[in-house]
Design an enzyme around this catalytic site. Structure first.
Site, mmCIF file in Angstrom:
data_model
loop_
_atom_site.group_PDB
_atom_site.id
_atom_site.type_symbol
_atom_site.label_atom_id
_atom_site.label_comp_id
_atom_site.label_asym_id
_atom_site.label_seq_id
_atom_site.Cartn_x
_atom_site.Cartn_y
_atom_site.Cartn_z
ATOM 1 N N HIS A 94 0.822 -1.210 0.000
ATOM 2 C CA HIS A 94 0.000 0.000 0.000
ATOM 3 C C HIS A 94 0.854 1.257 0.000
ATOM 4 O O HIS A 94 0.392 2.329 -0.391
ATOM 5 C CB HIS A 94 -0.900 0.052 1.249
ATOM 6 C CG HIS A 94 -1.846 -1.103 1.359
ATOM 7 N ND1 HIS A 94 -2.837 -1.335 0.439
ATOM 8 C CD2 HIS A 94 -1.947 -2.089 2.274
ATOM 9 C CE1 HIS A 94 -3.510 -2.425 0.790
ATOM 10 N NE2 HIS A 94 -2.992 -2.906 1.891
ATOM 11 N N HIS A 121 5.749 6.503 6.575
ATOM 12 C CA HIS A 121 5.382 6.050 5.236
ATOM 13 C C HIS A 121 4.832 7.230 4.452
ATOM 14 O O HIS A 121 4.721 8.343 4.976
ATOM 15 C CB HIS A 121 4.345 4.917 5.338
ATOM 16 C CG HIS A 121 3.070 5.362 5.978
ATOM 17 N ND1 HIS A 121 2.818 5.228 7.319
ATOM 18 C CD2 HIS A 121 1.979 5.993 5.460
ATOM 19 C CE1 HIS A 121 1.627 5.730 7.598
ATOM 20 N NE2 HIS A 121 1.112 6.202 6.493
ATOM 21 N N HIS A 123 2.179 8.925 1.188
ATOM 22 C CA HIS A 123 0.988 8.887 0.338
ATOM 23 C C HIS A 123 1.225 9.790 -0.858
ATOM 24 O O HIS A 123 1.938 10.781 -0.766
ATOM 25 C CB HIS A 123 -0.249 9.388 1.107
ATOM 26 C CG HIS A 123 -0.618 8.534 2.284
ATOM 27 N ND1 HIS A 123 -1.510 7.489 2.195
ATOM 28 C CD2 HIS A 123 -0.202 8.565 3.574
ATOM 29 C CE1 HIS A 123 -1.638 6.910 3.391
ATOM 30 N NE2 HIS A 123 -0.850 7.549 4.244
ATOM 31 N N HIS A 140 3.809 10.489 6.704
ATOM 32 C CA HIS A 140 3.165 10.215 7.991
ATOM 33 C C HIS A 140 4.163 9.535 8.925
ATOM 34 O O HIS A 140 4.602 8.412 8.645
ATOM 35 C CB HIS A 140 1.950 9.298 7.813
ATOM 36 C CG HIS A 140 0.775 9.994 7.208
ATOM 37 N ND1 HIS A 140 -0.318 9.330 6.698
ATOM 38 C CD2 HIS A 140 0.515 11.317 7.051
ATOM 39 C CE1 HIS A 140 -1.192 10.218 6.246
ATOM 40 N NE2 HIS A 140 -0.711 11.422 6.447
ATOM 41 N N THR A 206 -6.167 6.611 8.178
ATOM 42 C CA THR A 206 -6.710 6.912 6.842
ATOM 43 C C THR A 206 -6.771 5.665 5.967
ATOM 44 O O THR A 206 -7.049 5.760 4.776
ATOM 45 C CB THR A 206 -5.880 7.996 6.123
ATOM 46 O OG1 THR A 206 -4.580 7.471 5.811
ATOM 47 C CG2 THR A 206 -5.754 9.243 6.975
ATOM 48 N N THR A 207 -6.478 4.506 6.560
ATOM 49 C CA THR A 207 -6.623 3.220 5.861
ATOM 50 C C THR A 207 -7.483 2.311 6.737
ATOM 51 O O THR A 207 -7.603 2.539 7.948
ATOM 52 C CB THR A 207 -5.255 2.566 5.629
ATOM 53 O OG1 THR A 207 -4.577 2.430 6.876
ATOM 54 C CG2 THR A 207 -4.402 3.402 4.686
#
Ligand SMILES: [Zn+2]
Length: 257
Positions: A94, A121, A123, A140, A206-207
């Site tokens: 992801h 990680h 996005h 993040h 947010t996941t």
């Protein structure tokens, strides 16, 4: 943010083991599959009853942040970061993620509580927006306290020509999901902008499973990411941002340095 929470559905995995698991959103471990495309964010709640909060929640992330939030002189978080010598770089299916050893000493203090840095990680594009505008990417930095509560420090990343401190990570990111790689010494301090003014609000992962009760700290000043690193990331994950969610009546505080 992103975390391998779905890995925990079978029970007593330790936080460390959870961090070590790659690609846990895939089908190999029996966890429900989710992604940003045909099973995208608007369908996450349909994939598994554990994901119901993704639709039913009223304190979801990300959100659009108001440029004109009230500035508060107090209540900023304290950032206590130092170099990490044994970090692991992973493509978890992801996102590209850097797992930080539990004993690294990196932490933030939020309202008097200590939250240890466990991973960071990315996005693409950014998940949070400010007055409707996003940036090329978002970083993040994920922290947990001794009760398992999350605090995420987010840095919006603007593209620039020159390489940045993130290049050592992004240029070496494994292309194949489930692949890990060790990285040399990294210094999380180099990932932060000079101005540490911060938006603070209460939100969610947010996941999936979109768990609420997450303390969000989004730095107002963007950091930098090189155009080359953005383009490479796009080849790995063409888009990995959940759309902004309704703010409802949540307060958002802009805290000065
Ligand atoms: Zn994230």
């Amino acid at each position: 943010m992103s975390r391998p929470a779905v890995c925990n559905r079978r029970g007593a995995l330790t936080a460390l083991a959870m961090l070590a698991i790659a690609g846990c959103g895939g089908s190999s471990d029996g966890a429900p599959h989710w992604n940003y495309d045909n099973e995208g964010p608007e369908h996450w709640a349909d994939l598994d009853t554990d994901f119901a909060t993704c639709r039913a929640g009223h304190a979801q992330s990300p959100i659009d942040l108001p440029e004109t939030a009230e500035t508060q002189p107090a209540d900023h978080i304290d950032i206590d970061y130092r170099p990490v010598s044994a970090a692991t770089l992973i493509n978890n299916g992801h996102a590209v993620q850097v797992n930080v050893p539990a004993n690294s000493g990196n932490r933030i203090i939020v309202d008097g509580a200590s939250f240890a840095l466990t991973q960071y990680h990315f996005h693409l594009p950014s998940e949070h927006t400010v007055a409707g505008s996003g940036t090329a990417m978002e970083l993040h930095l994920v922290h947990t306290d001794h009760t398992g509560r999350f605090a995420v420090l987010a840095v919006l990343l603007r593209a620039q020509d020159a390489p940045t401190a993130l290049s050592a990570v992004l240029a070496n990111a494994p292309a194949k999901p489930g692949t890990t790689r060790t990285v040399g010494t990294i210094d999380p301090r180099a990932l932060l902008p000079d101005d540490l003014a911060q938006f603070r609000y209460e939100g969610s992962l947010t996941t999936p499973p979109c768990t609420e009760g997450v303390a969000w700290i989004v730095l107002r000043q963007p950091g930098a990411v090189s155009t080359a690193d953005v383009e490479r990331y796009r080849t790995l994950f063409p888009h990995s941002n959940r759309p902004t969610q309704p703010r409802h009546d949540r307060p958002i505080i802009l805290v000065g340095n």
